[in-house]
Design a protein around this motif. Structure first.
Motif, mmCIF file in Angstrom:
data_model
loop_
_atom_site.group_PDB
_atom_site.id
_atom_site.type_symbol
_atom_site.label_atom_id
_atom_site.label_comp_id
_atom_site.label_asym_id
_atom_site.label_seq_id
_atom_site.Cartn_x
_atom_site.Cartn_y
_atom_site.Cartn_z
ATOM 1 N N THR A 20 38.082 52.876 40.252
ATOM 2 C CA THR A 20 39.075 53.446 39.339
ATOM 3 C C THR A 20 38.673 53.231 37.886
ATOM 4 N N ALA A 21 38.554 51.963 37.486
ATOM 5 C CA ALA A 21 38.277 51.641 36.089
ATOM 6 C C ALA A 21 36.876 52.054 35.668
ATOM 7 N N GLY A 22 35.892 51.891 36.553
ATOM 8 C CA GLY A 22 34.505 52.169 36.200
ATOM 9 C C GLY A 22 34.248 53.587 35.742
ATOM 10 N N PRO A 23 34.623 54.595 36.539
ATOM 11 C CA PRO A 23 34.420 55.970 36.081
ATOM 12 C C PRO A 23 35.123 56.281 34.766
ATOM 13 N N MET A 24 36.347 55.755 34.576
ATOM 14 C CA MET A 24 37.047 56.012 33.316
ATOM 15 C C MET A 24 36.302 55.363 32.157
ATOM 16 N N ALA A 25 35.767 54.162 32.361
ATOM 17 C CA ALA A 25 35.001 53.496 31.311
ATOM 18 C C ALA A 25 33.757 54.298 30.952
ATOM 19 N N ALA A 26 33.043 54.785 31.963
ATOM 20 C CA ALA A 26 31.816 55.545 31.721
ATOM 21 C C ALA A 26 32.104 56.857 31.011
ATOM 22 N N VAL A 27 33.122 57.571 31.468
ATOM 23 C CA VAL A 27 33.489 58.837 30.830
ATOM 24 C C VAL A 27 33.920 58.597 29.384
ATOM 25 N N THR A 28 34.688 57.545 29.145
ATOM 26 C CA THR A 28 35.156 57.245 27.789
ATOM 27 C C THR A 28 33.984 56.945 26.864
ATOM 28 N N ALA A 29 33.010 56.167 27.345
ATOM 29 C CA ALA A 29 31.848 55.848 26.515
ATOM 30 C C ALA A 29 31.107 57.115 26.110
ATOM 31 N N ARG A 96 49.492 52.397 25.779
ATOM 32 C CA ARG A 96 48.534 53.449 26.133
ATOM 33 C C ARG A 96 48.788 54.024 27.523
ATOM 34 N N SER A 97 49.837 53.561 28.165
ATOM 35 C CA SER A 97 50.155 54.016 29.515
ATOM 36 C C SER A 97 50.466 55.513 29.546
ATOM 37 N N PHE A 98 51.403 55.951 28.721
ATOM 38 C CA PHE A 98 51.822 57.358 28.777
ATOM 39 C C PHE A 98 50.717 58.320 28.323
ATOM 40 N N PRO A 99 49.983 58.018 27.249
ATOM 41 C CA PRO A 99 48.851 58.906 26.919
ATOM 42 C C PRO A 99 47.851 59.037 28.060
ATOM 43 N N LEU A 104 45.376 62.187 32.517
ATOM 44 C CA LEU A 104 45.114 62.431 33.931
ATOM 45 C C LEU A 104 45.781 63.721 34.398
ATOM 46 N N ASP A 105 46.962 63.970 33.891
ATOM 47 C CA ASP A 105 47.681 65.211 34.225
ATOM 48 C C ASP A 105 46.867 66.434 33.789
ATOM 49 N N SER A 106 46.293 66.349 32.604
ATOM 50 C CA SER A 106 45.490 67.469 32.095
ATOM 51 C C SER A 106 44.205 67.650 32.899
ATOM 52 N N MET A 387 46.785 50.720 39.512
ATOM 53 C CA MET A 387 45.809 51.776 39.264
ATOM 54 C C MET A 387 45.841 52.260 37.822
ATOM 55 N N LEU A 388 47.031 52.442 37.276
ATOM 56 C CA LEU A 388 47.120 52.965 35.918
ATOM 57 C C LEU A 388 46.545 51.972 34.917
ATOM 58 N N GLY A 389 46.752 50.685 35.149
ATOM 59 C CA GLY A 389 46.156 49.671 34.284
ATOM 60 C C GLY A 389 44.647 49.696 34.343
ATOM 61 N N ALA A 390 44.095 49.981 35.537
ATOM 62 C CA ALA A 390 42.642 50.101 35.666
ATOM 63 C C ALA A 390 42.130 51.275 34.844
ATOM 64 N N PHE A 391 42.832 52.380 34.882
ATOM 65 C CA PHE A 391 42.440 53.533 34.062
ATOM 66 C C PHE A 391 42.508 53.187 32.571
#
Length: 577
Positions: A20-29, A96-99, A104-106, A387-391
């Motif tokens: 969960t967290a890993g892909p979001m971290a990589a995409v963010t970087a 940062r939860s709601f953003p 993710l919705d988008s 899960m959301l905290g991991a994101f």
């Protein structure tokens, strides 16, 4: 550059863990700086890896405007954890939860909405409203994978990291590991490393005795906790075990988060509700344990009083997301939600900040105590991440890592350390007639169950620690006949590390806190005067496992009169019945 004829792969940001967290971290970087080289390392395959490999049925901690504020959420989680939290980290998540939900919705992750188009929030927590269902949550991994490909993240599947590397200044410098199919070593030099290796889910042993029948994804065995420790990072509150309610003999949750908002509830054998709140706090688990062991046990999930259309909705969600084997399990046991209650039990213990508050110490930027090393998700210490905290913390760590490497040159590697680690990795393949990994793993995890499982008793834990250390002495006899067994041999050494950490941390905190998670029979009371601290576990200057106290940061949100709310959740009528 080569070390022992092994090529060194260079990257800017290395992410370890593709759940969960890993892909979001990589995409963010990559979003922060598309010119960077970003690599994601996963010991399975990113397409179906991690705790969300088969999706997720809901967000357990969504802070949605109109339903909750960040301040309310921070207060709730602080109260649920008996005050021992790092509120700045909780606040960073909450704001940062709601953003993140909107992001993710988008991307196409579908959350349940009401007839007006607003998010359809449900109440499960004791005080606030934070649960957002995901009836179509089975597609999360596919969406994440598409984002990784779109942002040109380099993906290396089937490699497991074994140790982190540091430069002479003590900053992170990369990792060393091994291919899980070929036993080929790999060395990656990186200017920053983000670890997202999940919970230590293979710590205790399930009552079935099956090594991989765990509540958590069994691939998440505590590798990250062990690697962080050996790299010199602090770990926090490891005595705060994860212990969850689950279906009897099934390695999955009873899912009060899905059933509770629709009228289901946890009951005793007489169909009576005995707790007002099914939110998984340590206090809730203590009440669960007391009821399970009492004359009104065992404990059940009660759904048989619900309307047919409600049960059909529950079945649709629970039998198609996260654990789709659940429906087949019930069918095999001839359990129909309409006709009988579903027996529940207590899971094996583990480390997981997703459901409790233990992990590698991280601050509100995702930083550990090792410069350049960041942690996110279930292995980090941010309480009740889910899960959301991991994101969210994947995103935070991605941003922090990019900022860290801006002025950093190529790290220098410690070749002597690498050569020693290569010897450790390859050693089991050279043992001709030794101990198979599964036998050593079964033994150490049985010791965790016998001696560390709460309620905790000092003498039992001392014996457990002694016997865990005896298992460690047998590690040179560990053998591996092929690359797959070599992976298991590396994993069992991490499991031994985590078992020792669990014992030492539990012995260190001489009080009871977090309900059942750290319930010490011979120290039954909470003692704020001496123990209102984070416990600290670290490797000392002699290379030994040591403990200490970390002060709790000043609160951003005061608790007020509700500070004892989670200790007042038992339904008195059921208790007196």
């Amino acid at each position: 550059m080569k070390i022992n004829d092994i090529p060194v792969i260079d990257t800017d940001v290395l992410v370890i863990g593709g759940g969960t967290a890993g892909p979001m971290a990589a995409v963010t970087a990559k979003e922060q700086d598309p010119s960077l080289n970003v690599m994601l390392l996963e010991k399975a395959n990113v397409k179906r890896s991690g705790a969300i490999s088969m999706g997720m049925d809901g967000l357990n901690n969504a802070v949605v405007p109109g339903h909750a504020t960040p301040e309310q959420y921070v207060k709730e989680i602080t109260i649920a954890n008996d005050g021992v939290v790092h509120q700045p980290a909780l606040m960073a998540y909450a704001t940062r939860s709601f953003p993140m939900i909107e992001k993710l919705d988008s991307w196409g992750v579908h959350f349940q909405k009401d007839e007006t188009g607003d998010y359809d929030m449900k109440k499960v927590h004791h005080l606030g409203t934070y649960v957002l269902p995901m009836p179509e949550g089975h597609n999360v991994k596919k969406i994440l994978y598409r984002r990784l490909r779109r942002n040109r993240v380099q993906i290396e599947n089937r490699f497991t990291a074994t140790r982190l590397l540091k430069d002479p200044d003590g900053k992170i410098a990369g990792m060393i590991g091994v291919n899980t199919r070929t036993a080929e070593p790999i060395i990656i030099r990186a200017k920053a490393v983000i670890m997202a290796t999940g919970a230590a889910g293979r710590l205790g042993l399930p009552t079935s005795g099956y090594l991989f029948g765990t509540y958590e994804n069994p691939a998440n065995n505590g590798d990250g906790h062990a690697m962080a420790y050996h790299a010199g990072a602090d770990l926090a509150n490891l005595e705060c075990f994860q212990v969850n309610p689950l279906l009897k003999d099934y390695n999955g949750p009873a899912c009060a988060y899905v059933t509770g908002p629709l009228g289901g509830f946890t009951s005793n054998a007489f169909g009576e509700r005995f707790i007002e709140c099914d939110y998984w706090s340590g206090q809730m688990m203590l009440e669960f344990f007391k009821e399970l062991e009492s004359g009104t046990g065992p404990v059940f999930l009660k759904l048989d009083h619900l309307a047919e259309e409600t049960i059909e909705e529950i079945e649709t969600v629970l039998h198609t997301n996260e654990r789709p084997s659940r429906g087949r399990f019930h069918e095999g046991r001839d359990v129909n939600y309409r006709e009988r209650m579903v027996e529940m039990h207590i899971s094996e213990v583990g480390f997981c900040s997703g459901h409790s508050a233990s992990g590698v110490w991280t601050d509100e930027t995702g930083a550990t105590t090792v410069p350049g090393l960041y942690c996110a998700g279930d292995m980090a210490s941010v309480a009740h991440n889910y899960m959301l905290g991991a994101f969210v913390y994947g995103q935070i760590c991605g941003e922090s890592a990019v900022e860290f490497i801006k002025d950093r040159g190529e790290p220098k590697l410690d070749e002597d350390f690498i050569k020693a680690e290569l010897d450790r990795i390859q050693a089991p393949m050279k043992v001709a007639d030794g101990i198979p990994p599964e036998q050593m793993e079964y033994k150490v995890r049985r010791l965790v169950n016998d001696y560390l499982q709460p309620p905790k008793v000092t003498k039992k834990m001392e014996i457990g620690l002694e016997r865990i250390l005896a298992v460690r002495e047998d590690v040179p006899r560990l053998c591996a006949r092929d690359p797959h067994e070599l992976l298991r041999a590396m994993e069992v050494q991490s499991i031994i590390d985590c078992a020792e950490m669990a014992a030492r941390a539990s012995l260190y905190r001489k009080e009871s806190r977090w309900g059942l998670y750290h319930y010490r029979v011979d120290y039954p009371d909470q003692n704020d005067a001496e123990w209102f601290y984070h416990s600290r576990l670290f490797k000392d200057e002699n290379g030994q496992m040591a403990s200490g106290k970390r002060p709790i940061a000043d609160y951003l949100v005061s608790l007020g009169e509700e500070k004892d709310a989670y200790r007042k959740m038992r339904v008195q009528k059921a208790a007196n019945g």
